[in-house]
Structure formats: structure tokens, C-alpha cells
Design an enzyme around this catalytic site. Structure first.
Site, PDB file in Angstrom:
ATOM      1  N   GLU A   1      47.235  34.403  43.116  1.00  0.00           N
ATOM      2  CA  GLU A   1      48.458  34.806  42.415  1.00  0.00           C
ATOM      3  C   GLU A   1      49.391  33.606  42.338  1.00  0.00           C
ATOM      4  OE1 GLU A   1      50.580  38.285  43.740  1.00  0.00           O
ATOM      5  OE2 GLU A   1      48.731  39.419  44.081  1.00  0.00           O
TER       6      GLU A   1
ATOM      7  N   GLU B   1      48.073  40.511  50.748  1.00  0.00           N
ATOM      8  CA  GLU B   1      49.367  40.199  51.359  1.00  0.00           C
ATOM      9  C   GLU B   1      49.762  41.168  52.469  1.00  0.00           C
ATOM     10  OE1 GLU B   1      52.466  39.746  48.461  1.00  0.00           O
ATOM     11  OE2 GLU B   1      51.453  38.116  47.421  1.00  0.00           O
TER      12      GLU B   1
HETATM   13  C1  FCB Z   1      52.944  39.819  44.984  1.00  0.00           C
HETATM   14  C2  FCB Z   1      52.116  41.073  44.840  1.00  0.00           C
HETATM   15  C3  FCB Z   1      51.887  41.482  43.413  1.00  0.00           C
HETATM   16  C4  FCB Z   1      53.121  41.281  42.573  1.00  0.00           C
HETATM   17  C5  FCB Z   1      53.645  39.883  42.725  1.00  0.00           C
HETATM   18  C6  FCB Z   1      54.854  39.587  41.893  1.00  0.00           C
HETATM   19  O1  FCB Z   1      53.585  39.826  46.200  1.00  0.00           O
HETATM   20  O2  FCB Z   1      50.876  40.908  45.470  1.00  0.00           O
HETATM   21  O3  FCB Z   1      51.448  42.818  43.406  1.00  0.00           O
HETATM   22  O4  FCB Z   1      54.064  42.225  42.913  1.00  0.00           O
HETATM   23  O5  FCB Z   1      53.975  39.661  44.065  1.00  0.00           O
END
Ligand code: FCB
Length: 461
Positions: free
Chosen positions: A368, A187
């Protein structure tokens, strides 16, 4: 370690009682189910085996920066408990585990000969995954920049991208044969927005002109790492990990439509276009102007490096964004305990089909997806996080619909395997399938973990 004392009320609606009822959506036979974590959020052991300091050590130890004064000093103590954690992953039936490698464990000051004791931890972790039949997926950078590099300018300095390529090469030399999938930078947008625009993440700056130059250097670092892997040969596949936010106009006006397009440029196209088309979006460059540090900082050949072909796109999806005519945002859907997160599973379908249409088709991994829920540990040692079950089921169903409509989606990773240090929120937000009782470091499988084990076994929701 300070332990969260706050008890949050339930923010999300209680899910229907049948949240676990199967929807009958079967995934392709080779679909990969996983879960994700990152180094600073779970490892602890910040001073062991030659690890140097990272910007997150500095930031979390700065009074007022983190809720409750929490730090990652101990976190989930995974550095010491990794073998037990690996057993839990096996018990869940995970096919893939996404973790990150802490740069300051490999190079304490971000340069020079690699620290073998730091690399040894990841060698043990990777071997332990293979022993249990779980495929490692390693992220090279999940925000824990060595503090020494920050002191020398951090990501504002082009040199940091070059240092990153050397670090990546050292990691590939040690683990390249054993890690089938690499992700470069986690990210980049979050570093830019939270670290340099809003300042609530390390390094805590509020400097828009610096922020966009940082974005370029993160993209450059990504490209250089891809080239480093290619130069070594070897079996590993590699790609970027972007948090993509589908952007929608908040109303039907032409002004909202135009504002949404530009917003999307900053949120999504800046990162996607540069990697997949070798150009930064013209509307974003125009908006920043020719005198911006970004525009002045782009050198000939940089975009060729950034657009070095990758093997996959890692998509992280949490929330949509609704953009108003004046370029602001509004909330349209119920939020989770994280006030920035609107719960909108169709957004996942939209972003997956959109990247496939605009840049693909290319193999996509969801690396994620998840939400925080205030899951107290019940008297009977259970954690009833029904809200997480409903959230994941609905998002997995949206992913299934995207596959049916032609998206080459290969894997899904829940954020997160276990509760952990959620950056500025400290330990206040719990994002895990596995509850971590921080005072004792006991792990307790939540209802969602039991449910996810069945999803994996059935290959279906
Ligand atoms: C993302 C991050 C991860 C965690 C989630 C909730 O942005 O990559 O580390 O904090 O959010």
C-alpha cells in the site's frame, strides 16, 4: 447508501506542471506493478450468499461512528461488478492485484464448515485474474472480524487466533493452488491503535491494556496461518503486511532521541521483531510492565509460532512520525486530506533500507502507498488528480533508490485501485486511481490511472 456531499478544499500544494515528466528511473525487468483494495471497503453485498456480519457492519451502523453516516452496505458494489473491474485492471496493465477475503463470507459466525457460496466469489475473482494475466495477492484479514467472534471476546480472546487458523486453512483448501502470494493480517497495528486505543475504528474501544494483548493475539494468528499454509504444502508464499512508520526525533535533544526509540518500538519493532527475531522488544515490554495483560498473556511457544519463517515482508507506507522529548508528535511536512498523513517520500526509502539492514535481506513487497485527494469529476468526465501523480512518482522514485541501494524490493501496489469506503471517513476521502461515482457506480479512470498505465508499460517513472 449515503453519498458524500462535502467538497474539500485542496490541502496539498498543486504539483509542478511537469509531474508526469519521466525521471528516467527504470525498474528491474521482473518488477511487479499492482494495486490494492480490501473486501469491506469495496464489495458491498453485505447480506448476500450467506455472508455473516462483521465488526465493521456493526460499527458503521452505529450512529456517530462514520462521517456522513456512511456504511459499507453497497460501497463500490464490487461484489456484483467484479468482472468489469477486472477488465479495468487489465486495461491498466496491472501485473498483480491485492484484495482481501472477507472472513464472514467464508464463515458467517467465524467458525465451522466454510460457506461455499462465499468462497465461490473469490474462486471467480481469482479465476478472472488469471484469465487476464494478473497475479492474485490475497490478504486473509483486512479488519472485518465476524461479529460473533467479537461477541465472544474478539482479539482479546486467544481463541480468536485459533479460529483464524481454521479459517485460513479453509481458504487455503479452496484457493491454495491458485493464489501465489498470501498476506496474513493487514496492519495489526491499526487494529490495535485505532480499534482499541483511540476507538475510532471497530470495535471502538479505548483500553490500552486490552490493546496490547490484542496485538499479541493478532501476531499469534499470523504465525498460526503461516503454519497452516506450510502444513498444506502447495506453491503459495506468505508474509505479514505491516504499516511501518519511520520515527524521527523532532529535535536534537537526548530526551527526544530516547522517546523516538520507544515510539519506534510500539510502531515498528513490536511487529517486526516478533516475526523476524522471535522476541518482543524489551523496551516495550518494560514500558508495559509485568502486570500488563500482554505480558501475562504470552505463553511458552507463542513466539516460536509468531516467528515461523515467512517468504516475504509486505510494507505499507503512508507517513513518517516526528517524536518530541515528552513522547508527543509534531507535524513536519505538508499533510494530505488525511490529517495524519505527512507527505515525505524519503520516509519510504528510510523504512525499506532499515528493515533490510535490521532483519533482511528478504523479499519485500510494497502493498500500500497512496493518498486521498479531493478529486471532483470534471464536466468533461475527467478527474485531474495531479496531486496523486506527483505523490506516486516521488514515492516510486524513493523505492527505486532503495533498490539501487540493495533492497530486494519486488513489487509496488498503489492504495487504492478505486475509490472506496475509507473506514471512519466513509466515502469522504477518495484514495483510488479509478473514480467511483457512487450514485451510478460508474468508474472513471483518473489522470493518475492513465499515468500509472504508462509507468507499468515503461517499467519506469
Ligand atoms: C491503510 C488500510 C487501508 C486504507 C489505507 C488508506 O491503513 O490498510 O484499508 O484504509 O490505510
Amino acid at each position: 447508501m449515503s453519498v458524500p456531499s462535502r467538497r474539500q478544499p485542496l490541502h496539498h500544494a498543486t504539483p509542478p506542471a511537469d509531474a508526469e515528466a519521466p525521471l528516467g528511473l527504470r525498474f528491474p525487468d521482473d518488477f511487479v506493478w499492482g494495486a490494492a483494495t480490501s473486501a469491506y471497503q469495496i464489495e458491498g453485498a453485505t447480506k448476500e450468499d450467506g455472508r455473516g456480519e462483521s465488526v465493521w457492519d456493526t460499527f458503521s451502523h452505529t450512529p456517530g461512528r462514520i462521517k456522513g453516516g456512511d456504511t459499507g452496505d453497497v460501497a463500490a458494489d464490487h461484489y456484483h461488478r467484479y468482472a468489469d473491474d477486472l477488465d479495468l485492471m487489465r486495461d491498466l496493465g496491472l501485473h498483480s492485484y491485492r484484495f482481501s477475503i472477507a472472513w464472514p463470507r467464508v464463515q458467517a459466525d467465524g467458525a465451522g464448515a466454510p460457506n461455499q457460496r462465499g468462497l465461490d466469489f473469490y474462486r471467480r475473482l481469482v479465476a478472472g485474474l488469471h484469465d487476464r494475466g494478473i497475479a492474485p495477492m490475497a490478504t486473509l484479514f483486512h479488519w472485518d472480524l465476524p461479529q460473533a467472534l467479537q461477541d465472544a471476546g474478539g482479539w482479546e480472546s486467544r481463541d480468536t487466533a485459533l479460529r483464524f487458523a481454521e479459517y485460513a486453512d479453509a481458504v487455503f483448501a479452496a484457493l491454495g493452488d491458485d493464489v501465489p502470494v498470501w498476506l496474513t493480517i493487514n496492519e495489526p497495528k491499526t487494529v490495535v491503535q485505532n480499534g482499541y486505543l483511540e476507538g475510532h475504528h471497530a470495535p471502538g474501544r479505548q483500553d490500552p491494556d486490552a490493546a496490547h494483548l490484542v496485538a499479541h493475539h493478532l501476531q499469534l494468528a499470523h504465525g498460526l496461518a503461516v503454519q497452516a499454509l506450510r502444513a498444506r504444502g502447495g506453491p503459495g508464499r506468505i508474509g505479514p503486511a505491516f504499516n511501518l512508520h519511520p520515527c524521527y526525533p523532532a529535535d536534537a535533544s537526548a530526551a527526544a532521541a530516547a522517546a523516538t526509540t520507544l515510539y519506534d518500538g510500539y510502531e515498528n519493532r513490536f511487529y517486526l521483531d516478533s516475526v523476524f527475531t522471535g522476541r518482543y522488544p524489551a523496551d516495550v515490554l518494560d514500558d508495559l510492565g509485568p502486570d500488563s495483560r500482554l505480558v501475562r498473556g504470552i505463553r511458552d511457544g507463542d513466539l516460536d509460532i509468531i516467528s515461523t519463517p515467512v517468504d516475504l515482508l509486505a510494507v505499507q507506507y503512508y507517513t513518517p512520525i516526528y517524536v518530541t522529548a515528552d513522547g508527543g508528535t509534531v507535524t513536519r511536512w505538508p499533510t494530505s486530506q488525511a490529517d495524519w498523513q505527512q507527505i515525505y517520500p524519503d520516509g519510504l526509502y528510510d523504512i525499506l533500507t532499515r528493515v533490510t539492514r535490521d532483519y533482511g535481506p528478504m523479499p519485500i513487497s510494497i502493498t500500500e502507498n497512496g493518498l486521498p485527494t479531493p478529486d471532483p469529476l470534471g464536466a468533461d468526465d475527467t478527474v485531474d488528480d495531479a496531486g496523486r501523480v506527483a505523490f506516486l512518482r516521488d514515492h516510486i522514485a524513493a523505492a527505486h533508490r532503495a533498490i539501487a541501494d540493495g533492497v530486494p524490493l519486488k513489487s509496488f501496489h498503489v492504495w487504492s485501485l478505486m475509490d472506496n469506503f475509507e473506514w471512519a471517513e466513509g466515502y469522504d476521502q477518495r484514495w483510488g486511481l479509478i473514480h467511483v461515482d457512487y450514485p451510478t457506480q460508474r468508474r472513471i479512470l483518473k489522470r493518475s490511472a492513465h499515468w500509472y498505465r504508462r509507468v507499468i508499460a515503461d517499467n519506469a517513472v
